[in-house]
Design a protein around this motif. Structure first.
Motif, PDB file in Angstrom:
ATOM      1  N   LEU A  38       0.836  -1.213   0.000  1.00 20.59           N
ATOM      2  CA  LEU A  38       0.000   0.000   0.000  1.00 20.59           C
ATOM      3  C   LEU A  38       0.870   1.262   0.000  1.00 20.59           C
ATOM      4  O   LEU A  38       0.573   2.220  -0.717  1.00 20.59           O
ATOM      5  CB  LEU A  38      -0.938  -0.003   1.213  1.00 20.59           C
ATOM      6  CG  LEU A  38      -2.085  -1.028   1.158  1.00 20.59           C
ATOM      7  CD1 LEU A  38      -2.751  -1.174   2.524  1.00 20.59           C
ATOM      8  CD2 LEU A  38      -3.125  -0.627   0.106  1.00 20.59           C
ATOM      9  N   ARG A  39       1.980   1.229   0.787  1.00 21.01           N
ATOM     10  CA  ARG A  39       2.870   2.417   0.795  1.00 21.01           C
ATOM     11  C   ARG A  39       3.481   2.634  -0.583  1.00 21.01           C
ATOM     12  O   ARG A  39       3.614   3.767  -1.039  1.00 21.01           O
ATOM     13  CB  ARG A  39       3.958   2.265   1.866  1.00 21.01           C
ATOM     14  CG  ARG A  39       3.475   2.633   3.267  1.00 21.01           C
ATOM     15  CD  ARG A  39       4.582   2.605   4.298  1.00 21.01           C
ATOM     16  NE  ARG A  39       4.997   1.255   4.612  1.00 21.01           N
ATOM     17  CZ  ARG A  39       4.356   0.448   5.455  1.00 21.01           C
ATOM     18  NH1 ARG A  39       3.296   0.862   6.101  1.00 21.01           N
ATOM     19  NH2 ARG A  39       4.791  -0.778   5.681  1.00 21.01           N
ATOM     20  N   ALA A  40       3.811   1.527  -1.271  1.00 15.39           N
ATOM     21  CA  ALA A  40       4.362   1.665  -2.633  1.00 15.39           C
ATOM     22  C   ALA A  40       3.312   2.269  -3.569  1.00 15.39           C
ATOM     23  O   ALA A  40       3.631   3.113  -4.421  1.00 15.39           O
ATOM     24  CB  ALA A  40       4.831   0.305  -3.143  1.00 15.39           C
ATOM     25  N   ALA A  41       2.054   1.864  -3.393  1.00 15.03           N
ATOM     26  CA  ALA A  41       0.976   2.390  -4.246  1.00 15.03           C
ATOM     27  C   ALA A  41       0.745   3.880  -3.973  1.00 15.03           C
ATOM     28  O   ALA A  41       0.524   4.676  -4.891  1.00 15.03           O
ATOM     29  CB  ALA A  41      -0.311   1.598  -4.008  1.00 15.03           C
ATOM     30  N   VAL A  42       0.860   4.264  -2.681  1.00 15.13           N
ATOM     31  CA  VAL A  42       0.708   5.693  -2.324  1.00 15.13           C
ATOM     32  C   VAL A  42       1.835   6.491  -2.973  1.00 15.13           C
ATOM     33  O   VAL A  42       1.606   7.535  -3.607  1.00 15.13           O
ATOM     34  CB  VAL A  42       0.731   5.887  -0.787  1.00 15.13           C
ATOM     35  CG1 VAL A  42       0.823   7.365  -0.419  1.00 15.13           C
ATOM     36  CG2 VAL A  42      -0.494   5.254  -0.134  1.00 15.13           C
ATOM     37  N   LYS A  43       3.066   5.966  -2.858  1.00 17.89           N
ATOM     38  CA  LYS A  43       4.240   6.671  -3.393  1.00 17.89           C
ATOM     39  C   LYS A  43       4.136   6.817  -4.914  1.00 17.89           C
ATOM     40  O   LYS A  43       4.481   7.858  -5.484  1.00 17.89           O
ATOM     41  CB  LYS A  43       5.495   5.874  -3.027  1.00 17.89           C
ATOM     42  CG  LYS A  43       6.776   6.650  -3.176  1.00 17.89           C
ATOM     43  CD  LYS A  43       7.945   5.824  -2.690  1.00 17.89           C
ATOM     44  CE  LYS A  43       9.254   6.439  -3.147  1.00 17.89           C
ATOM     45  NZ  LYS A  43      10.326   5.447  -3.186  1.00 17.89           N
ATOM     46  N   ALA A  44       3.614   5.761  -5.569  1.00 20.11           N
ATOM     47  CA  ALA A  44       3.513   5.790  -7.034  1.00 20.11           C
ATOM     48  C   ALA A  44       2.297   6.603  -7.502  1.00 20.11           C
ATOM     49  O   ALA A  44       2.142   6.856  -8.698  1.00 20.11           O
ATOM     50  CB  ALA A  44       3.427   4.356  -7.560  1.00 20.11           C
ATOM     51  N   GLY A  45       1.418   6.968  -6.555  1.00 19.89           N
ATOM     52  CA  GLY A  45       0.241   7.767  -6.905  1.00 19.89           C
ATOM     53  C   GLY A  45      -0.781   7.003  -7.737  1.00 19.89           C
ATOM     54  O   GLY A  45      -1.523   7.599  -8.530  1.00 19.89           O
ATOM     55  N   THR A  46      -0.844   5.670  -7.560  1.00 19.05           N
ATOM     56  CA  THR A  46      -1.828   4.880  -8.320  1.00 19.05           C
ATOM     57  C   THR A  46      -3.236   5.137  -7.783  1.00 19.05           C
ATOM     58  O   THR A  46      -3.398   5.712  -6.692  1.00 19.05           O
ATOM     59  CB  THR A  46      -1.536   3.370  -8.201  1.00 19.05           C
ATOM     60  OG1 THR A  46      -1.747   2.992  -6.836  1.00 19.05           O
ATOM     61  CG2 THR A  46      -0.120   3.009  -8.621  1.00 19.05           C
ATOM     62  N   GLU A  47      -4.230   4.636  -8.508  1.00 19.06           N
ATOM     63  CA  GLU A  47      -5.625   4.821  -8.086  1.00 19.06           C
ATOM     64  C   GLU A  47      -5.832   4.194  -6.691  1.00 19.06           C
ATOM     65  O   GLU A  47      -6.428   4.800  -5.806  1.00 19.06           O
ATOM     66  CB  GLU A  47      -6.516   4.143  -9.123  1.00 19.06           C
ATOM     67  CG  GLU A  47      -7.983   4.480  -8.984  1.00 19.06           C
ATOM     68  CD  GLU A  47      -8.839   3.576  -9.854  1.00 19.06           C
ATOM     69  OE1 GLU A  47      -8.335   3.040 -10.867  1.00 19.06           O
ATOM     70  OE2 GLU A  47     -10.009   3.390  -9.472  1.00 19.06           O
ATOM     71  N   TYR A  48      -5.293   2.968  -6.493  1.00 24.64           N
ATOM     72  CA  TYR A  48      -5.383   2.305  -5.182  1.00 24.64           C
ATOM     73  C   TYR A  48      -4.725   3.167  -4.112  1.00 24.64           C
ATOM     74  O   TYR A  48      -5.241   3.324  -3.013  1.00 24.64           O
ATOM     75  CB  TYR A  48      -4.623   0.974  -5.195  1.00 24.64           C
ATOM     76  CG  TYR A  48      -5.340  -0.191  -5.821  1.00 24.64           C
ATOM     77  CD1 TYR A  48      -6.710  -0.172  -6.028  1.00 24.64           C
ATOM     78  CD2 TYR A  48      -4.630  -1.336  -6.190  1.00 24.64           C
ATOM     79  CE1 TYR A  48      -7.361  -1.253  -6.595  1.00 24.64           C
ATOM     80  CE2 TYR A  48      -5.274  -2.428  -6.755  1.00 24.64           C
ATOM     81  CZ  TYR A  48      -6.631  -2.376  -6.953  1.00 24.64           C
ATOM     82  OH  TYR A  48      -7.261  -3.438  -7.500  1.00 24.64           O
ATOM     83  N   GLY A  49      -3.530   3.675  -4.447  1.00 27.03           N
ATOM     84  CA  GLY A  49      -2.755   4.461  -3.495  1.00 27.03           C
ATOM     85  C   GLY A  49      -3.517   5.697  -3.042  1.00 27.03           C
ATOM     86  O   GLY A  49      -3.549   6.016  -1.848  1.00 27.03           O
ATOM     87  N   LEU A  50      -4.132   6.374  -3.990  1.00 24.18           N
ATOM     88  CA  LEU A  50      -4.862   7.605  -3.653  1.00 24.18           C
ATOM     89  C   LEU A  50      -6.037   7.287  -2.727  1.00 24.18           C
ATOM     90  O   LEU A  50      -6.314   8.019  -1.785  1.00 24.18           O
ATOM     91  CB  LEU A  50      -5.361   8.295  -4.930  1.00 24.18           C
ATOM     92  CG  LEU A  50      -4.250   8.859  -5.824  1.00 24.18           C
ATOM     93  CD1 LEU A  50      -4.818   9.409  -7.126  1.00 24.18           C
ATOM     94  CD2 LEU A  50      -3.474   9.969  -5.086  1.00 24.18           C
ATOM     95  N   LYS A  51      -6.689   6.130  -2.987  1.00 24.09           N
ATOM     96  CA  LYS A  51      -7.834   5.744  -2.137  1.00 24.09           C
ATOM     97  C   LYS A  51      -7.357   5.319  -0.746  1.00 24.09           C
ATOM     98  O   LYS A  51      -8.046   5.534   0.239  1.00 24.09           O
ATOM     99  CB  LYS A  51      -8.588   4.578  -2.781  1.00 24.09           C
ATOM    100  CG  LYS A  51      -9.446   5.003  -3.959  1.00 24.09           C
ATOM    101  CD  LYS A  51     -10.283   3.825  -4.423  1.00 24.09           C
ATOM    102  CE  LYS A  51     -11.025   4.157  -5.701  1.00 24.09           C
ATOM    103  NZ  LYS A  51     -11.440   2.974  -6.433  1.00 24.09           N
ATOM    104  N   ALA A  52      -6.171   4.672  -0.665  1.00 24.26           N
ATOM    105  CA  ALA A  52      -5.696   4.114   0.607  1.00 24.26           C
ATOM    106  C   ALA A  52      -5.100   5.177   1.531  1.00 24.26           C
ATOM    107  O   ALA A  52      -5.136   5.026   2.754  1.00 24.26           O
ATOM    108  CB  ALA A  52      -4.636   3.043   0.328  1.00 24.26           C
ATOM    109  N   LYS A  53      -4.563   6.249   0.966  1.00 28.63           N
ATOM    110  CA  LYS A  53      -3.733   7.199   1.725  1.00 28.63           C
ATOM    111  C   LYS A  53      -4.435   7.774   2.976  1.00 28.63           C
ATOM    112  O   LYS A  53      -3.860   7.771   4.059  1.00 28.63           O
ATOM    113  CB  LYS A  53      -3.277   8.334   0.806  1.00 28.63           C
ATOM    114  CG  LYS A  53      -2.239   9.219   1.461  1.00 28.63           C
ATOM    115  CD  LYS A  53      -1.728  10.273   0.502  1.00 28.63           C
ATOM    116  CE  LYS A  53      -0.637  11.109   1.119  1.00 28.63           C
ATOM    117  NZ  LYS A  53      -0.917  11.723   2.395  1.00 28.63           N
ATOM    118  N   ALA A  54      -5.675   8.234   2.815  1.00 33.88           N
ATOM    119  CA  ALA A  54      -6.352   8.893   3.936  1.00 33.88           C
ATOM    120  C   ALA A  54      -6.505   7.929   5.106  1.00 33.88           C
ATOM    121  O   ALA A  54      -6.237   8.294   6.264  1.00 33.88           O
ATOM    122  CB  ALA A  54      -7.711   9.415   3.487  1.00 33.88           C
ATOM    123  N   ALA A  55      -6.911   6.688   4.826  1.00 34.36           N
ATOM    124  CA  ALA A  55      -7.094   5.696   5.897  1.00 34.36           C
ATOM    125  C   ALA A  55      -5.758   5.406   6.570  1.00 34.36           C
ATOM    126  O   ALA A  55      -5.677   5.362   7.806  1.00 34.36           O
ATOM    127  CB  ALA A  55      -7.688   4.405   5.333  1.00 34.36           C
TER     128      ALA A  55
END
Ligand code: AP5
Length: 211
Positions: free
Chosen positions: A36-53
């Motif tokens: 999830l941290r990798a997805a946030v760092k890469a700015g993917t759709e999953y990452g953007l959704k996961a970041k706030a939580a």
């Protein structure tokens, strides 16, 4: 087959022990937190959704986490066993794993008191590049502030602020701890006391895996 789940509160030492088991048994670690941290760092759709939580110390929604987990365990390197670090984190996630037909062989709980967790997380440093984990007192990097593995800077994780740690611990006790009963009923759970040092805990974890 060595399909292993590491269970424990945030900061109990799951990631640290996963590194040890991974080398001993030559199987990959699958960490939903790292993915999830990798997805946030890469700015993917999953990452953007996961970041706030993640920033709030809450759980990311099941559809996202189960989706990324399902894809990862289908990869070739996971076919001879894997260590799950951070998944499942609730009874519905464990049921989803069972529904995928994934056979789990052992569940190791690392049991650490909440006040010890607070101390550990305040001293934790992580490499945002390769995911390696350190502690300023218990597992320092060779050169202060620099990752031993990849030479990049090591930093305080955003969700290790004391108020966020408190929320993460509350979520753990309410939502994740019931998994102990879930896997105890299946005869798969072994509890190991998180010891004073990383090495002592590793010895206890490896003994539980070989038992
Ligand atoms: P995640 O990354 O999984 O975080 P966590 O479970 O909160 O666990 P940590 O990584 O904080 O701790 P750890 O147990 O691995 O301890 P460590 O080995 O680093 O998840 C982050 C977020 O992602 C979640 O809050 C959530 O939002 C989301 N998420 C992830 N998975 C999800 C899922 N399945 N569903 C929904 N959302 C999900 O050790 C901690 C420190 O202590 C280190 O500094 C270490 O060096 C030190 N240490 C370790 N062992 C010892 C020891 N024996 N003695 C002394 N020091 C020690």
């Amino acid at each position: 087959m060595n399909n292993i789940i590491l269970l424990g509160a945030p900061g109990a030492g799951k990631g640290t022990q996963a590194e040890v088991i991974c080398k001993e048994l030559n199987i990959p670690t699958i960490s939903t937190g790292n993915m999830l941290r990798a997805a946030v760092k890469a700015g993917t759709e999953y990452g953007l959704k996961a970041k706030a939580a993640m920033d709030a110390g809450a759980l990311v929604s099941d559809d996202i986490v189960i989706g990324i987990l399902k894809d990862r365990i289908a990869e070739p390197d996971a076919q001879n066993g894997f260590i799950l670090d951070g998944f499942p984190r609730s009874v519905p996630q464990a049921e989803a794993l069972d529904a995928m037909g994934v056979q789990i062989d052992k569940v190791i709980e690392i049991d650490v008191a909440d006040d010890t967790i607070q101390k550990r997380l305040s001293g934790r440093r992580v490499c945002l590049d390769c995911g390696a984990t350190y502690h300023v007192d218990f597992k320092p990097s060779k050169v202060e502030g620099v990752c031993d593995v990849c030479g990049k800077p090591i930093v305080i994780r955003k969700d290790d602020e004391p108020a966020t740690v408190k929320s993460r611990l509350e979520t753990y006790h309410k939502t994740t701890e019931p998994l102990k009963g879930y896997y105890e009923k299946q005869g798969k759970l072994t509890s190991v006391k998180g010891r004073e040092t990383v090495e002592e805990t590793s010895a206890a974890v490896m003994a539980a895996l070989k038992a």
